[in-house]
Design a protein around this motif. Structure first.
Motif, PDB file in Angstrom:
ATOM      1  N   HIS A  13      38.603  47.963  40.028  1.00 50.54           N
ATOM      2  CA  HIS A  13      39.802  47.150  40.266  1.00 50.54           C
ATOM      3  C   HIS A  13      39.461  45.657  40.255  1.00 50.54           C
ATOM      4  O   HIS A  13      39.146  45.060  41.287  1.00 50.54           O
ATOM      5  N   PHE A 105      51.480  40.243  42.460  1.00 51.85           N
ATOM      6  CA  PHE A 105      51.377  39.025  41.654  1.00 51.85           C
ATOM      7  C   PHE A 105      51.644  39.404  40.196  1.00 51.85           C
ATOM      8  O   PHE A 105      51.017  40.302  39.673  1.00 51.85           O
ATOM      9  N   HIS A 132      49.696  51.124  42.738  1.00 48.74           N
ATOM     10  CA  HIS A 132      49.836  50.309  43.943  1.00 48.74           C
ATOM     11  C   HIS A 132      51.065  50.865  44.651  1.00 48.74           C
ATOM     12  O   HIS A 132      52.193  50.636  44.217  1.00 48.74           O
ATOM     13  N   ASP A 227      39.305  44.750  44.171  1.00 50.43           N
ATOM     14  CA  ASP A 227      40.573  44.058  43.902  1.00 50.43           C
ATOM     15  C   ASP A 227      40.310  42.547  43.796  1.00 50.43           C
ATOM     16  O   ASP A 227      41.043  41.728  44.354  1.00 50.43           O
TER      17      ASP A 227
HETATM   18  C1  NCD Z   1      46.608  40.712  42.817  1.00 51.21           C
HETATM   19  C2  NCD Z   1      46.542  39.577  41.816  1.00 51.21           C
HETATM   20  O1  NCD Z   1      46.470  38.418  42.220  1.00 51.21           O
HETATM   21  O2  NCD Z   1      46.530  39.840  40.615  1.00 51.21           O
HETATM   22  N1  NCD Z   1      46.819  40.174  44.127  1.00 51.21           N
HETATM   23  C3  NCD Z   1      46.545  40.790  45.278  1.00 51.21           C
HETATM   24  O3  NCD Z   1      46.921  40.246  46.321  1.00 51.21           O
HETATM   25  N2  NCD Z   1      45.877  41.926  45.323  1.00 51.21           N
HETATM   26  C4  NCD Z   1      47.695  41.668  42.463  1.00 51.21           C
HETATM   27  C5  NCD Z   1      47.336  43.115  42.568  1.00 51.21           C
HETATM   28  O4  NCD Z   1      46.285  43.523  42.999  1.00 51.21           O
HETATM   29  O5  NCD Z   1      48.166  43.933  42.180  1.00 51.21           O
END
Ligand code: NCD
Ligand code: ZN
Length: 354
Positions: A13, A105, A132, A227
Protein backbone atom coordinates in the motif's frame (compact mmCIF):
# COMPACT_ATOMS: atom_id res chain seq x y z
CA UNK A 1 27.38 -4.88 15.53
CA UNK A 2 24.82 -7.67 15.15
CA UNK A 3 23.62 -8.27 11.61
CA UNK A 4 20.23 -9.77 11.01
CA UNK A 5 19.35 -10.88 7.48
CA UNK A 6 15.69 -10.43 6.54
CA UNK A 7 14.04 -11.24 3.20
CA UNK A 8 13.15 -8.29 0.94
CA UNK A 9 10.02 -6.66 2.36
CA UNK A 10 6.84 -6.00 0.40
CA UNK A 11 4.67 -2.92 0.94
CA UNK A 12 1.23 -3.57 -0.55
CA UNK A 13 0.00 0.00 0.00
CA UNK A 14 2.08 2.90 -1.36
CA UNK A 15 1.06 6.22 -2.95
CA UNK A 16 3.85 7.27 -5.32
CA UNK A 17 2.03 10.47 -6.57
CA UNK A 18 3.60 9.89 -9.98
CA UNK A 19 2.20 10.78 -12.49
CA UNK A 20 0.61 14.09 -11.66
CA UNK A 21 1.72 15.24 -8.22
CA UNK A 22 5.44 14.84 -8.44
CA UNK A 23 6.04 17.81 -6.13
CA UNK A 24 4.91 15.43 -3.34
CA UNK A 25 6.86 12.33 -4.46
CA UNK A 26 8.05 10.56 -7.62
CA UNK A 27 8.69 6.95 -8.52
CA UNK A 28 12.39 7.69 -8.07
CA UNK A 29 12.01 9.18 -4.59
CA UNK A 30 9.31 6.79 -3.36
CA UNK A 31 11.35 3.75 -4.33
CA UNK A 32 14.53 5.26 -2.87
CA UNK A 33 12.55 5.55 0.38
CA UNK A 34 11.30 1.99 -0.06
CA UNK A 35 14.83 0.58 -0.33
CA UNK A 36 16.06 2.67 2.60
CA UNK A 37 13.18 1.20 4.58
CA UNK A 38 13.94 -2.41 3.57
CA UNK A 39 11.11 -2.72 1.03
CA UNK A 40 12.20 -4.27 -2.28
CA UNK A 41 8.68 -4.46 -3.73
CA UNK A 42 5.93 -1.84 -3.65
CA UNK A 43 2.34 -2.06 -4.84
CA UNK A 44 1.22 1.40 -5.93
CA UNK A 45 -2.23 2.88 -5.37
CA UNK A 46 -4.28 4.31 -8.26
CA UNK A 47 -5.20 7.79 -6.92
CA UNK A 48 -2.59 9.52 -9.04
CA UNK A 49 -3.38 12.26 -11.59
CA UNK A 50 -4.75 10.94 -13.82
CA UNK A 51 -6.14 8.17 -11.64
CA UNK A 52 -5.36 4.67 -12.92
CA UNK A 53 -8.76 3.36 -14.01
CA UNK A 54 -8.41 1.99 -17.57
CA UNK A 55 -5.89 0.70 -20.12
CA UNK A 56 -4.73 4.18 -21.13
CA UNK A 57 -4.11 5.53 -17.65
CA UNK A 58 -2.54 2.22 -16.61
CA UNK A 59 -0.11 2.52 -19.54
CA UNK A 60 0.76 6.11 -18.54
CA UNK A 61 1.39 5.14 -14.91
CA UNK A 62 3.36 2.04 -15.90
CA UNK A 63 5.60 4.19 -18.08
CA UNK A 64 6.32 6.50 -15.12
CA UNK A 65 7.12 3.43 -13.02
CA UNK A 66 9.25 1.78 -15.72
CA UNK A 67 11.53 4.80 -16.01
CA UNK A 68 11.52 5.81 -12.34
CA UNK A 69 11.33 2.73 -10.13
CA UNK A 70 14.43 1.62 -8.22
CA UNK A 71 12.65 -1.44 -6.76
CA UNK A 72 10.14 -3.99 -8.04
CA UNK A 73 6.53 -2.93 -8.40
CA UNK A 74 3.01 -3.50 -9.62
CA UNK A 75 0.11 -1.06 -9.93
CA UNK A 76 -3.47 -1.17 -8.72
CA UNK A 77 -6.43 -0.17 -10.81
CA UNK A 78 -9.05 2.03 -9.16
CA UNK A 79 -12.72 1.15 -9.35
CA UNK A 80 -15.08 3.79 -10.75
CA UNK A 81 -18.87 3.91 -11.11
CA UNK A 82 -18.58 2.65 -14.68
CA UNK A 83 -15.41 0.57 -15.16
CA UNK A 84 -16.42 -2.77 -13.53
CA UNK A 85 -16.27 -5.05 -16.58
CA UNK A 86 -13.52 -3.24 -18.51
CA UNK A 87 -11.30 -3.14 -15.42
CA UNK A 88 -11.68 -6.86 -14.80
CA UNK A 89 -10.23 -7.55 -18.27
CA UNK A 90 -7.02 -5.76 -17.18
CA UNK A 91 -6.64 -7.77 -13.96
CA UNK A 92 -3.54 -9.84 -14.94
CA UNK A 93 -1.62 -6.61 -15.59
CA UNK A 94 -2.31 -5.21 -12.13
CA UNK A 95 -1.41 -5.60 -8.46
CA UNK A 96 -5.15 -5.75 -7.83
CA UNK A 97 -8.31 -3.64 -7.77
CA UNK A 98 -8.72 -0.85 -5.20
CA UNK A 99 -12.18 0.26 -4.15
CA UNK A 100 -12.67 3.41 -2.09
CA UNK A 101 -15.86 3.08 -0.06
CA UNK A 102 -15.15 5.90 2.41
CA UNK A 103 -13.87 9.47 2.33
CA UNK A 104 -10.33 9.69 0.98
CA UNK A 105 -7.80 11.84 -0.90
CA UNK A 106 -8.72 12.06 -4.61
CA UNK A 107 -12.03 11.45 -6.36
CA UNK A 108 -12.22 7.67 -6.59
CA UNK A 109 -14.84 7.20 -3.88
CA UNK A 110 -17.63 4.91 -5.17
CA UNK A 111 -21.13 6.34 -4.85
CA UNK A 112 -23.42 3.47 -3.88
CA UNK A 113 -23.94 -0.20 -3.05
CA UNK A 114 -24.68 -1.10 -6.68
CA UNK A 115 -21.24 0.05 -7.81
CA UNK A 116 -19.55 -1.88 -4.96
CA UNK A 117 -21.50 -4.97 -5.99
CA UNK A 118 -20.63 -4.53 -9.69
CA UNK A 119 -16.91 -4.58 -8.87
CA UNK A 120 -17.07 -7.45 -6.42
CA UNK A 121 -19.02 -9.46 -9.01
CA UNK A 122 -16.79 -8.60 -12.00
CA UNK A 123 -13.27 -8.79 -10.56
CA UNK A 124 -11.64 -12.25 -10.57
CA UNK A 125 -10.51 -14.08 -7.40
CA UNK A 126 -6.90 -13.03 -8.12
CA UNK A 127 -5.12 -10.64 -8.05
CA UNK A 128 -6.77 -9.31 -4.88
CA UNK A 129 -9.66 -6.90 -4.68
CA UNK A 130 -8.75 -4.50 -1.86
CA UNK A 131 -11.07 -2.05 -0.16
CA UNK A 132 -10.92 1.03 1.98
CA UNK A 133 -13.95 0.16 4.11
CA UNK A 134 -14.52 1.58 7.58
CA UNK A 135 -17.30 0.88 10.07
CA UNK A 136 -20.65 -0.05 8.48
CA UNK A 137 -19.05 -0.05 5.00
CA UNK A 138 -16.82 -2.88 6.20
CA UNK A 139 -19.82 -4.92 7.35
CA UNK A 140 -21.61 -4.33 4.03
CA UNK A 141 -18.67 -5.30 1.86
CA UNK A 142 -17.96 -8.44 3.90
CA UNK A 143 -21.58 -9.48 3.43
CA UNK A 144 -21.31 -8.93 -0.33
CA UNK A 145 -18.07 -10.92 -0.46
CA UNK A 146 -19.77 -13.80 1.31
CA UNK A 147 -22.82 -13.72 -0.99
CA UNK A 148 -20.54 -13.64 -4.03
CA UNK A 149 -18.20 -16.24 -2.51
CA UNK A 150 -15.14 -14.18 -3.36
CA UNK A 151 -11.95 -13.24 -1.49
CA UNK A 152 -11.50 -9.67 -0.26
CA UNK A 153 -8.61 -7.74 1.33
CA UNK A 154 -9.28 -4.90 3.78
CA UNK A 155 -6.88 -1.92 3.71
CA UNK A 156 -5.55 -0.09 6.77
CA UNK A 157 -7.83 -1.49 9.51
CA UNK A 158 -7.73 0.98 12.38
CA UNK A 159 -10.48 0.35 14.95
CA UNK A 160 -11.39 -2.25 17.58
CA UNK A 161 -14.86 -3.04 16.20
CA UNK A 162 -13.41 -3.48 12.70
CA UNK A 163 -10.65 -5.91 13.64
CA UNK A 164 -13.18 -7.86 15.71
CA UNK A 165 -15.63 -8.00 12.79
CA UNK A 166 -12.86 -9.30 10.52
CA UNK A 167 -12.04 -11.99 13.10
CA UNK A 168 -15.73 -12.98 13.16
CA UNK A 169 -15.95 -13.03 9.36
CA UNK A 170 -12.92 -15.28 9.17
CA UNK A 171 -14.38 -17.54 11.80
CA UNK A 172 -17.42 -17.86 9.56
CA UNK A 173 -15.22 -18.95 6.68
CA UNK A 174 -15.23 -15.71 4.67
CA UNK A 175 -12.01 -15.38 2.67
CA UNK A 176 -10.96 -12.05 4.15
CA UNK A 177 -7.40 -10.82 4.63
CA UNK A 178 -6.33 -7.48 6.06
CA UNK A 179 -3.51 -5.03 6.58
CA UNK A 180 -2.76 -2.56 9.35
CA UNK A 181 -0.59 0.56 8.97
CA UNK A 182 2.23 1.22 11.45
CA UNK A 183 0.80 4.67 12.25
CA UNK A 184 -2.33 3.02 13.63
CA UNK A 185 -0.19 0.70 15.74
CA UNK A 186 2.19 3.36 17.06
CA UNK A 187 0.04 6.53 17.13
CA UNK A 188 -3.46 7.36 18.32
CA UNK A 189 -5.51 10.52 18.74
CA UNK A 190 -3.42 11.57 21.74
CA UNK A 191 -0.70 12.40 19.16
CA UNK A 192 -2.94 15.07 17.62
CA UNK A 193 -1.94 17.65 20.23
CA UNK A 194 1.62 17.39 18.90
CA UNK A 195 0.81 16.85 15.21
CA UNK A 196 -1.98 19.43 14.80
CA UNK A 197 -3.23 19.57 11.19
CA UNK A 198 -0.45 17.27 10.10
CA UNK A 199 -2.25 14.52 12.02
CA UNK A 200 -4.96 14.32 9.31
CA UNK A 201 -4.99 10.80 7.89
CA UNK A 202 -7.60 8.32 6.60
CA UNK A 203 -8.60 6.32 8.51
CA UNK A 204 -8.14 8.93 11.26
CA UNK A 205 -5.88 8.30 14.26
CA UNK A 206 -8.17 6.42 16.60
CA UNK A 207 -8.79 6.07 20.30
CA UNK A 208 -6.02 4.50 22.44
CA UNK A 209 -8.39 1.55 23.03
CA UNK A 210 -8.60 0.98 19.27
CA UNK A 211 -4.83 0.98 19.03
CA UNK A 212 -4.62 -1.49 21.92
CA UNK A 213 -7.19 -3.74 20.19
CA UNK A 214 -5.02 -3.94 17.06
CA UNK A 215 -2.12 -5.22 19.17
CA UNK A 216 -4.45 -7.67 20.94
CA UNK A 217 -5.61 -9.05 17.58
CA UNK A 218 -2.22 -9.44 15.92
CA UNK A 219 -3.27 -12.95 14.89
CA UNK A 220 -5.98 -11.41 12.65
CA UNK A 221 -3.52 -9.05 10.90
CA UNK A 222 -2.08 -10.60 7.72
CA UNK A 223 0.09 -7.70 6.55
CA UNK A 224 1.67 -4.53 7.80
CA UNK A 225 1.39 -1.96 5.00
CA UNK A 226 2.60 1.61 5.29
CA UNK A 227 -0.10 3.49 3.34
CA UNK A 228 2.83 5.79 2.49
CA UNK A 229 0.82 8.88 1.52
CA UNK A 230 3.18 11.85 1.19
CA UNK A 231 1.96 15.46 1.17
CA UNK A 232 4.31 18.40 1.71
CA UNK A 233 4.48 20.10 5.09
CA UNK A 234 3.21 23.31 3.44
CA UNK A 235 0.13 21.44 2.22
CA UNK A 236 -0.38 19.80 5.61
CA UNK A 237 -0.08 23.14 7.39
CA UNK A 238 -2.52 24.86 4.99
CA UNK A 239 -6.22 25.57 5.46
CA UNK A 240 -7.47 22.28 4.06
CA UNK A 241 -4.78 19.75 4.99
CA UNK A 242 -4.85 16.63 2.78
CA UNK A 243 -4.89 13.36 4.74
CA UNK A 244 -1.87 11.07 4.72
CA UNK A 245 1.50 10.26 6.30
CA UNK A 246 4.79 9.15 4.75
CA UNK A 247 5.77 5.75 6.17
CA UNK A 248 8.17 3.72 4.03
CA UNK A 249 11.31 4.50 6.05
CA UNK A 250 9.82 4.35 9.54
CA UNK A 251 7.80 1.10 9.36
CA UNK A 252 10.59 -1.43 9.79
CA UNK A 253 12.44 0.47 12.58
CA UNK A 254 9.16 0.92 14.50
CA UNK A 255 8.29 -2.75 14.12
CA UNK A 256 11.82 -3.88 15.02
CA UNK A 257 11.47 -1.75 18.15
CA UNK A 258 8.28 -3.68 18.95
CA UNK A 259 10.24 -6.92 18.48
CA UNK A 260 12.87 -5.61 20.87
CA UNK A 261 10.18 -4.68 23.40
CA UNK A 262 8.59 -8.13 23.13
CA UNK A 263 5.24 -7.05 21.66
CA UNK A 264 5.94 -8.75 18.31
CA UNK A 265 8.07 -11.74 17.30
CA UNK A 266 10.63 -11.48 14.53
CA UNK A 267 8.83 -14.31 12.77
CA UNK A 268 5.58 -12.34 13.04
CA UNK A 269 7.29 -9.28 11.57
CA UNK A 270 8.72 -11.17 8.59
CA UNK A 271 5.42 -12.96 7.99
CA UNK A 272 3.45 -9.71 7.82
CA UNK A 273 6.02 -7.71 5.84
CA UNK A 274 7.14 -10.38 3.38
CA UNK A 275 5.72 -13.93 3.40
CA UNK A 276 2.02 -13.07 3.70
CA UNK A 277 2.01 -10.14 1.24
CA UNK A 278 3.81 -12.34 -1.33
CA UNK A 279 1.29 -15.13 -0.85
CA UNK A 280 -1.84 -12.96 -0.82
CA UNK A 281 -0.79 -10.92 -3.85
CA UNK A 282 0.72 -13.83 -5.80
CA UNK A 283 4.14 -12.20 -6.10
CA UNK A 284 7.17 -14.11 -7.40
CA UNK A 285 9.85 -15.46 -5.07
CA UNK A 286 12.70 -13.04 -4.49
CA UNK A 287 16.32 -13.44 -3.45
CA UNK A 288 16.39 -9.92 -1.98
CA UNK A 289 18.11 -9.57 1.39
CA UNK A 290 17.82 -6.77 3.95
CA UNK A 291 20.60 -6.51 6.51
CA UNK A 292 19.63 -4.75 9.72
CA UNK A 293 21.28 -4.09 13.03
CA UNK A 294 18.43 -4.92 15.44
CA UNK A 295 20.16 -3.23 18.38
CA UNK A 296 21.14 0.11 16.89
CA UNK A 297 19.29 2.98 18.48
CA UNK A 298 18.63 6.11 16.42
CA UNK A 299 16.29 9.07 16.27
CA UNK A 300 13.89 9.51 13.35
CA UNK A 301 14.38 12.85 11.55
CA UNK A 302 12.67 13.81 8.27
CA UNK A 303 15.86 15.52 7.12
CA UNK A 304 17.64 12.14 6.98
CA UNK A 305 14.96 10.35 4.95
CA UNK A 306 14.99 9.57 1.21
CA UNK A 307 11.33 10.40 0.60
CA UNK A 308 10.66 13.75 -1.07
CA UNK A 309 8.18 14.35 1.72
CA UNK A 310 9.76 16.88 4.06
CA UNK A 311 8.16 15.74 7.32
CA UNK A 312 7.24 12.61 9.27
CA UNK A 313 4.70 12.09 12.07
CA UNK A 314 7.47 10.19 13.92
CA UNK A 315 9.95 13.11 14.07
CA UNK A 316 12.15 12.80 17.17
CA UNK A 317 11.06 9.25 17.98
CA UNK A 318 13.83 6.99 19.23
CA UNK A 319 13.74 3.57 17.58
CA UNK A 320 15.85 0.46 17.79
CA UNK A 321 16.80 -1.34 14.59
CA UNK A 322 18.37 0.11 11.46
CA UNK A 323 18.67 -0.98 7.84
CA UNK A 324 22.34 -1.14 6.78
CA UNK A 325 22.35 -2.88 3.42
CA UNK A 326 19.84 -4.12 0.87
CA UNK A 327 20.67 -6.54 -1.92
CA UNK A 328 18.48 -7.39 -4.92
CA UNK A 329 19.43 -9.91 -7.64
CA UNK A 330 22.96 -10.04 -6.26
CA UNK A 331 23.50 -6.27 -6.39
CA UNK A 332 23.76 -3.91 -3.43
CA UNK A 333 20.97 -1.39 -3.96
CA UNK A 334 21.25 0.44 -0.63
CA UNK A 335 24.15 0.79 1.79
CA UNK A 336 24.41 2.88 4.94
CA UNK A 337 22.32 5.86 3.96
CA UNK A 338 23.07 5.72 0.22
CA UNK A 339 20.62 4.52 -2.41
CA UNK A 340 22.67 2.81 -5.12
CA UNK A 341 19.88 1.45 -7.34
CA UNK A 342 19.40 3.38 -10.57
CA UNK A 343 16.01 4.68 -11.60
CA UNK A 344 14.43 2.18 -13.98
CA UNK A 345 16.17 -0.81 -12.37
CA UNK A 346 13.00 -2.13 -10.73
CA UNK A 347 11.04 -4.95 -12.39
CA UNK A 348 7.35 -4.85 -13.18
CA UNK A 349 5.91 -7.94 -11.49
CA UNK A 350 2.79 -8.37 -13.63
CA UNK A 351 2.13 -9.12 -17.28
CA UNK A 352 3.68 -6.53 -19.51
CA UNK A 353 1.71 -4.22 -21.63
CA UNK A 354 3.15 -4.70 -25.09
C1 NCD B 1 -4.23 8.67 1.12
C2 NCD B 1 -3.60 9.60 0.11
O1 NCD B 1 -3.16 10.69 0.48
O2 NCD B 1 -3.50 9.24 -1.06
N1 NCD B 1 -4.42 9.37 2.36
C3 NCD B 1 -4.57 8.80 3.56
O3 NCD B 1 -4.86 9.54 4.50
N2 NCD B 1 -4.38 7.51 3.75
C4 NCD B 1 -5.53 8.14 0.62
C5 NCD B 1 -5.75 6.68 0.83
O4 NCD B 1 -5.00 5.96 1.45
O5 NCD B 1 -6.76 6.18 0.33
ZN1 ZN C 1 -3.74 4.65 0.93
Amino acid sequence: MTTLRLPGLVDVHVHTRDPGQTHKETWASATAAALAGGFTTVLAMPNTRPAVTDATTLATALEAARTGARCDYALYLGGTATNGTAAAALAPRTAGMKLYLNHTFGDLRLPDLDTWWAHLAAWPAAPPLVVHAEGPALAAVLLMAEWLDRPIHICHVSRADEIRLIARARHRGIAVTCEVAPHHLFLDETALARLGRRGEVRPVLADPSDRAALWEHLDVIDCFATDHAPHTSAEKDGDDPPPGFPGLETALPLLLTAVHDGSLTLEGLVGRLSTNPRRIFGLPKSDAVVEVDPDEEWTIAAADLQTACDWTPFEGRVVRGRVHRVEVRGTTVYADGKVLAMTGSGNHLREDHT
